[in-house]
Scaffold this motif. Structure first.
Motif, mmCIF file in Angstrom:
data_model
loop_
_atom_site.group_PDB
_atom_site.id
_atom_site.type_symbol
_atom_site.label_atom_id
_atom_site.label_comp_id
_atom_site.label_asym_id
_atom_site.label_seq_id
_atom_site.Cartn_x
_atom_site.Cartn_y
_atom_site.Cartn_z
ATOM 1 N N MET A 1 0.849 -1.183 0.000
ATOM 2 C CA MET A 1 0.000 0.000 0.000
ATOM 3 C C MET A 1 0.882 1.229 0.000
ATOM 4 S SD MET A 1 -2.850 0.938 2.747
ATOM 5 C CE MET A 1 -3.778 2.404 2.568
ATOM 6 N N SER A 2 0.614 2.155 -0.872
ATOM 7 C CA SER A 2 1.524 3.279 -1.040
ATOM 8 C C SER A 2 0.900 4.584 -0.580
ATOM 9 C CB SER A 2 1.945 3.402 -2.501
ATOM 10 O OG SER A 2 2.736 4.530 -2.701
ATOM 11 N N PHE A 3 1.373 5.044 0.587
ATOM 12 C CA PHE A 3 1.004 6.373 1.021
ATOM 13 C C PHE A 3 2.186 7.306 0.848
ATOM 14 C CE2 PHE A 3 -3.185 6.516 2.654
ATOM 15 C CZ PHE A 3 -3.497 5.213 2.980
ATOM 16 N N CYS A 4 3.223 6.825 0.154
ATOM 17 C CA CYS A 4 4.406 7.651 -0.072
ATOM 18 C C CYS A 4 4.041 8.794 -1.010
ATOM 19 C CB CYS A 4 5.528 6.818 -0.673
ATOM 20 S SG CYS A 4 6.100 5.523 0.416
ATOM 21 N N ARG A 5 4.449 9.983 -0.644
ATOM 22 C CA ARG A 5 4.127 11.160 -1.428
ATOM 23 C C ARG A 5 5.106 11.322 -2.571
ATOM 24 N NH1 ARG A 5 5.201 15.443 1.153
ATOM 25 N NH2 ARG A 5 3.664 16.800 0.178
ATOM 26 N N LYS A 6 4.600 11.633 -3.760
ATOM 27 C CA LYS A 6 5.463 11.812 -4.926
ATOM 28 C C LYS A 6 5.979 13.242 -4.951
ATOM 29 C CE LYS A 6 2.540 8.491 -7.335
ATOM 30 N NZ LYS A 6 1.599 8.299 -8.437
ATOM 31 N N ILE A 7 7.159 13.433 -4.370
ATOM 32 C CA ILE A 7 7.669 14.784 -4.209
ATOM 33 C C ILE A 7 9.121 14.858 -4.622
ATOM 34 C CG2 ILE A 7 6.116 15.414 -2.340
ATOM 35 C CD1 ILE A 7 8.163 14.586 -0.356
ATOM 36 N N PRO A 8 9.595 16.061 -5.051
ATOM 37 C CA PRO A 8 11.004 16.244 -5.367
ATOM 38 C C PRO A 8 11.829 16.248 -4.085
ATOM 39 C CG PRO A 8 9.837 18.304 -5.503
ATOM 40 C CD PRO A 8 8.796 17.250 -5.299
ATOM 41 N N THR A 9 13.131 16.099 -4.201
ATOM 42 C CA THR A 9 13.954 15.974 -3.011
ATOM 43 C C THR A 9 15.121 16.946 -2.997
ATOM 44 O OG1 THR A 9 15.224 14.241 -4.114
ATOM 45 C CG2 THR A 9 13.381 13.548 -2.728
ATOM 46 N N ARG A 10 15.057 18.036 -3.708
ATOM 47 C CA ARG A 10 16.144 19.008 -3.732
ATOM 48 C C ARG A 10 16.149 19.830 -2.453
ATOM 49 N NH1 ARG A 10 16.426 22.682 -8.742
ATOM 50 N NH2 ARG A 10 18.336 23.234 -7.650
ATOM 51 N N VAL A 11 17.309 19.982 -1.875
ATOM 52 C CA VAL A 11 17.466 20.821 -0.694
ATOM 53 C C VAL A 11 18.808 21.520 -0.784
ATOM 54 C CG1 VAL A 11 16.061 19.406 0.840
ATOM 55 C CG2 VAL A 11 18.471 18.869 0.543
ATOM 56 N N PRO A 12 18.969 22.644 -0.072
ATOM 57 C CA PRO A 12 20.253 23.342 -0.085
ATOM 58 C C PRO A 12 21.371 22.466 0.465
ATOM 59 C CG PRO A 12 18.516 24.707 0.840
ATOM 60 C CD PRO A 12 17.952 23.340 0.698
ATOM 61 N N ILE A 13 22.552 22.615 -0.093
ATOM 62 C CA ILE A 13 23.692 21.809 0.323
ATOM 63 C C ILE A 13 24.007 21.994 1.798
ATOM 64 C CG2 ILE A 13 26.170 21.465 0.000
ATOM 65 C CD1 ILE A 13 25.789 22.198 -2.916
ATOM 66 N N PHE A 14 23.828 23.209 2.305
ATOM 67 C CA PHE A 14 24.217 23.474 3.688
ATOM 68 C C PHE A 14 23.370 22.723 4.699
ATOM 69 C CE2 PHE A 14 20.732 26.019 5.204
ATOM 70 C CZ PHE A 14 20.221 26.626 4.092
ATOM 71 N N LEU A 479 -11.392 -11.592 4.617
ATOM 72 C CA LEU A 479 -11.952 -11.539 3.265
ATOM 73 C C LEU A 479 -11.098 -12.292 2.258
ATOM 74 C CD1 LEU A 479 -12.936 -7.738 3.150
ATOM 75 C CD2 LEU A 479 -14.423 -9.687 3.677
ATOM 76 N N SER A 480 -10.026 -12.919 2.753
ATOM 77 C CA SER A 480 -9.091 -13.692 1.901
ATOM 78 C C SER A 480 -8.509 -12.821 0.784
ATOM 79 C CB SER A 480 -9.785 -14.924 1.308
ATOM 80 O OG SER A 480 -10.197 -15.805 2.328
ATOM 81 N N VAL A 481 -8.183 -11.581 1.121
ATOM 82 C CA VAL A 481 -7.530 -10.684 0.164
ATOM 83 C C VAL A 481 -6.037 -11.007 0.173
ATOM 84 C CG1 VAL A 481 -6.966 -8.302 -0.397
ATOM 85 C CG2 VAL A 481 -9.239 -8.875 0.517
ATOM 86 N N PRO A 482 -5.451 -11.399 -0.955
ATOM 87 C CA PRO A 482 -4.027 -11.753 -0.982
ATOM 88 C C PRO A 482 -3.136 -10.586 -0.576
ATOM 89 C CG PRO A 482 -5.138 -12.464 -2.998
ATOM 90 C CD PRO A 482 -6.095 -11.569 -2.278
ATOM 91 N N GLU A 483 -1.978 -10.893 0.000
ATOM 92 C CA GLU A 483 -1.034 -9.853 0.417
ATOM 93 C C GLU A 483 -0.672 -8.928 -0.759
ATOM 94 O OE1 GLU A 483 0.216 -9.029 3.285
ATOM 95 O OE2 GLU A 483 -0.585 -10.643 4.534
ATOM 96 N N GLY A 484 -0.574 -9.500 -1.939
ATOM 97 C CA GLY A 484 -0.190 -8.710 -3.103
ATOM 98 C C GLY A 484 -1.286 -7.808 -3.640
ATOM 99 N N GLU A 485 -2.481 -7.867 -3.021
ATOM 100 C CA GLU A 485 -3.603 -7.050 -3.490
ATOM 101 C C GLU A 485 -4.091 -6.104 -2.396
ATOM 102 O OE1 GLU A 485 -6.617 -9.615 -5.051
ATOM 103 O OE2 GLU A 485 -5.312 -10.453 -6.612
ATOM 104 N N ARG A 486 -3.142 -5.631 -1.575
ATOM 105 C CA ARG A 486 -3.510 -4.747 -0.471
ATOM 106 C C ARG A 486 -2.925 -3.344 -0.610
ATOM 107 N NH1 ARG A 486 -3.591 -8.765 4.892
ATOM 108 N NH2 ARG A 486 -4.795 -10.429 3.872
ATOM 109 N N SER A 487 -2.392 -3.023 -1.759
ATOM 110 C CA SER A 487 -1.859 -1.678 -1.984
ATOM 111 C C SER A 487 -2.996 -0.746 -2.385
ATOM 112 C CB SER A 487 -0.800 -1.704 -3.088
ATOM 113 O OG SER A 487 -1.405 -1.952 -4.340
#
Length: 518
Positions: A1-14, A479-487
């Motif tokens: 299951m994907s609750f990961c946000r689709k975001i850029p990852t640029r940050v200042p070097i400091f 409900l016998s939902v397979p592990e691979g069908e829980r995203s």
């Protein structure tokens, strides 16, 4: 299951230069962020083990776990600083003994709350000391550290100096934070998503505009603070607690051996709103949540209004407490009041709308009536035109996946749960209206209600996994939902089928609360 946000990852070097921290608790989770191919990295606050865990600690853990339920999480605890040293002295024990004892309590809290962690990182660990010393030396070679005198009032409780109260003076090392004022201002101005809720970002921007940014004290004389990491090359000084502490976010991803590794920077850092100025900007988004109060007052041992997270979970069950925290505290902007009465109300809400709904639809009476109808699949059912309450439920259910994802993208945890609860309320109402158990209605009507209700349970079960993981797992197993069908991909209506349905208990039983006379 994907609750990961689709975001850029640029940050200042400091920012990586400022990353630092001693022994504190934090959680790290990894899951592929498909927008960057960078593993997703989420952290919790760094907890001080100077006292047993309280509700606020649980709130931070649950919040991070909701956003990264299926990730691997690393957690540290902060075990250096004058606050720890004083707490140990008050108990007549060594700081290391105090930290060992209380660290175990934080581990136990994580396990009890079903937090999906992989590493429990303590800032007293040798790998963390190596990272801290590396960062110090790196900053020193860039002439960002110098020795000077700091004047002001030092607060043990806050682990920082105040320049506007009483006067004190000592020699220590300082970090040239003032040289980053414009870069910080540019960063916050250009990145609206850098801090949530946005009011914290706006306040920080205004502060940077209106006030000078002073250099930061990053050490204390060893005779005043012995519990901590010595300054490299000068053992007469101990590193300042926050400099040591924040580096734990680097330690958690293998720094310096991995040179920050593929996880850096954090995608989300969950912290309390009162430490925004210490932590930002280390991540793409800093989620600065509000606090839990009791009787509209800050929780305090002296007042006697501190809520015990272990007692709450033992009384109402882990998932019920997680649900209450997310439902009531999942908007993060305003402080929320801890209320056993409200917890009871919301625990009953989810037990009824989900647990009782599952028991109703899987009753033997309904099963017998469905069995007497011509065989039909849910896919065949939705090819037909459903009207009335069932049609309204189907319409709401089809919108649920997108609504939940949209809310999570905006950090609106409470609204995401509201959307799920709304569908469950409609489904319960439709079940009552259609009465599939009644012989007054044809078996075909019972079958329609049964198949739609199972789909409601399957979809909402998937959506509820980050919030009430144990109950959601019990439901999907039933409900016998397979592990691979829980995203979340399978939270679309009709995306997958329900298998053999088995009756199970979804929630922990509630412990009886003794009356005042017992």
């Amino acid at each position: 299951m994907s609750f990961c946000r689709k975001i850029p990852t640029r940050v200042p070097i400091f920012i990586s230069c400022r990353s630092r921290s001693p022994a504190l608790y934090r959680f790290l989770s990894t899951a592929t962020d498909i927008s960057t191919s960078k593993p997703f990295y989420i952290t919790t606050p760094i907890f001080y083990p100077n006292a047993v865990p309280h509700i606020g600690h649980l709130y931070s853990l649950v919040t991070a776990d909701i956003f990264a339920r299926f990730t691997r999480i690393s957690e540290p605890d902060h075990e250096h600083g004058l606050k720890i040293q004083k707490a140990a002295k008050d108990r007549g024990i060594e700081p290391s003994v105090l930290c060992d004892t209380l660290s175990e309590q934080f581990r136990r809290l994580s396990a009890r709350a079903n937090i999906s962690s992989t590493v429990f990182l303590r800032t007293t660990e040798s790998k963390h000391r190596e990272a801290v010393e590396h960062v110090w030396r790196h900053l020193a070679t860039q002439d960002l550290i110098y020795k000077g005198t700091y004047s002001g009032w030092y607060s043990i409780s806050d682990e920082c100096f105040y320049t506007d109260i009483e006067w004190s003076s000592e020699s220590n090392y300082k970090f040239r934070l003032s040289s980053f004022r414009e870069r910080l201002l540019d960063y916050y101005t250009a990145n609206p998503s850098s801090i949530y809720p946005s009011a914290h970002r706006e306040k920080l921007i205004q502060t940077l505009k209106d006030e000078p940014l002073d250099d930061l004290s990053i050490s204390r004389p060893r005779e005043r603070l012995s519990w901590g990491i010595p300054v490299p090359g000068d053992t007469s000084h101990t590193m300042y607690v926050w400099f040591d502490a924040l580096t734990v976010y680097l330690t958690g991803v293998g720094f310096p051996a991995e040179r920050q590794g593929s996880l850096w920077p954090p995608n989300i850092q969950v912290i309390g709103k009162d430490i925004v100025r210490y932590v930002s900007p280390l991540s793409h988004t800093l989620l600065a949540h509000a606090h839990w109060t009791a009787q509209q007052r800050k929780m305090s041992k002296s007042i006697g209004n501190v809520a015990d997270p272990f007692d709450a979970m033992d009384t109402w069950g882990v998932d019920a407490v997680r649900f209450y925290m997310a439902r009531v505290g999942g908007r993060f902007k305003d402080d929320v009041d801890w209320s056993p009465e409200q917890l009871e109300k919301h625990a009953d809400e989810i037990r009824s709308l989900l647990g009782n709904f599952f028991l109703r639809i899987t009753s033997r009476t309904i099963q017998k009536r469905v069995a007497s109808a011509p065989q039909l699949t849910f896919a065949q059912l939705i090819d037909r035109s459903l009207d009335g309450p069932n049609g309204e439920v189907l319409s709401s259910l089809r919108a649920l996946k997108g609504r939940v994802e949209q809310c999570m993208e905006k950090f609106e945890v409470g609204d995401a749960l509201d959307a799920v609860i709304l569908v469950l309320r409609e489904a319960n109402g439709a079940l009552t209206h259609t009465a599939p158990w009644s012989t007054q209605n044809p078996p075909e009507a019972a079958q329609s209600s049964y198949l739609l209700s199972l789909e409601v349970l399957r979809v909402t079960g998937i959506c509820l996994q980050p919030f009430i993981p144990e109950a959601a797992r019990n439901l999907l197993d039933a409900l016998s939902v397979p592990e691979g069908e829980r995203s979340m991909d399978f939270a679309a209506v009709g995306k997958a089928d329900v298998g053999e349905v088995r009756g199970v208990k979804l929630f922990e039983g509630k412990r009886e609360i003794a009356s005042g006379g017992q």
